[in-house]
Write an enzyme that holds these catalytic residues in place. Sequence first.
Site, short mmCIF file in Angstrom:
data_model
loop_
_atom_site.label_atom_id
_atom_site.label_comp_id
_atom_site.label_asym_id
_atom_site.label_seq_id
_atom_site.Cartn_x
_atom_site.Cartn_y
_atom_site.Cartn_z
N SER A 51 11.76 -116.22 -22.77
CA SER A 51 13.15 -115.41 -22.64
C SER A 51 13.13 -114.46 -24.01
CB SER A 51 14.09 -116.39 -22.88
OG SER A 51 15.52 -115.80 -23.17
N TYR A 97 17.24 -123.94 -26.71
CA TYR A 97 16.77 -123.24 -25.90
C TYR A 97 15.77 -121.89 -26.42
CZ TYR A 97 16.01 -119.63 -21.72
OH TYR A 97 15.71 -119.13 -20.75
#
Length: 245
Positions: free
Chosen positions: A138, A151
Amino acid sequence: MLTGRTILVTGAARGLGRAIAGACAEQGARLVLADIDSAGVQAAASELGARAVTVDLGDPASINALAEDIAAHEGELHGLCNNGAVATNVGGMAFEDIEIDLWDRVHRVNVRGTWLMTRACSAMLRASGSGRVVNVASDTAIWGAPRLLAYTASKGAVMAMTRSLAREMGPDRVGVTCIAPGILTTESTEYVPAARHALYGDGRAVPGPQSAEEVTGTVAFLLSDAALTLTGQTLPVNNGYVFVT
């Protein structure tokens, strides 16, 4: 481009994983789709003429069983897309408020699961002579998204693992790359606050939302025989939200 290549996509029941599977199918790949959502991955596989297998990326035994299943049924594996992950706390939780159990769950699936899946499939990928691993990270780990630490840290680890795996597997001509998209407009991101979607849409060099289908062509190429020279690289496929030099 993928004709004759057997490809495993994890997290393939919906969202980006489903879209990646569709792009690979269009290019002639023999597909194995895996997800913890048994009904969802079976539906996706039926639509694409693929084979579905249920897997829990948090369970080492489940991961090993998946690799053994592929060895028994397909007998070979040319490509692995490590897309399966959990994104709990996307959209706003201060790092002081993250529970240890939440942190451990995110890293158990996103980091350990990526490592264990690659390890379980490594013998088949090496034996193919042209194995490819594409990890899905990401761009939050590139620009340092706030209020998203569990995350973001897990995806930063995936980027780091990509570089190390590229060096370890390169002698057997296995290429390992990574993509780092931003927020995509899929059913998997409907829960993300509108303000974060707007942040990305306004900040991209190509303004506006980004669909999963805008990412899948890159992944299909990285899974192909032609992509070995990119091994070890992380590609920020985010329509220009962040740049890497």
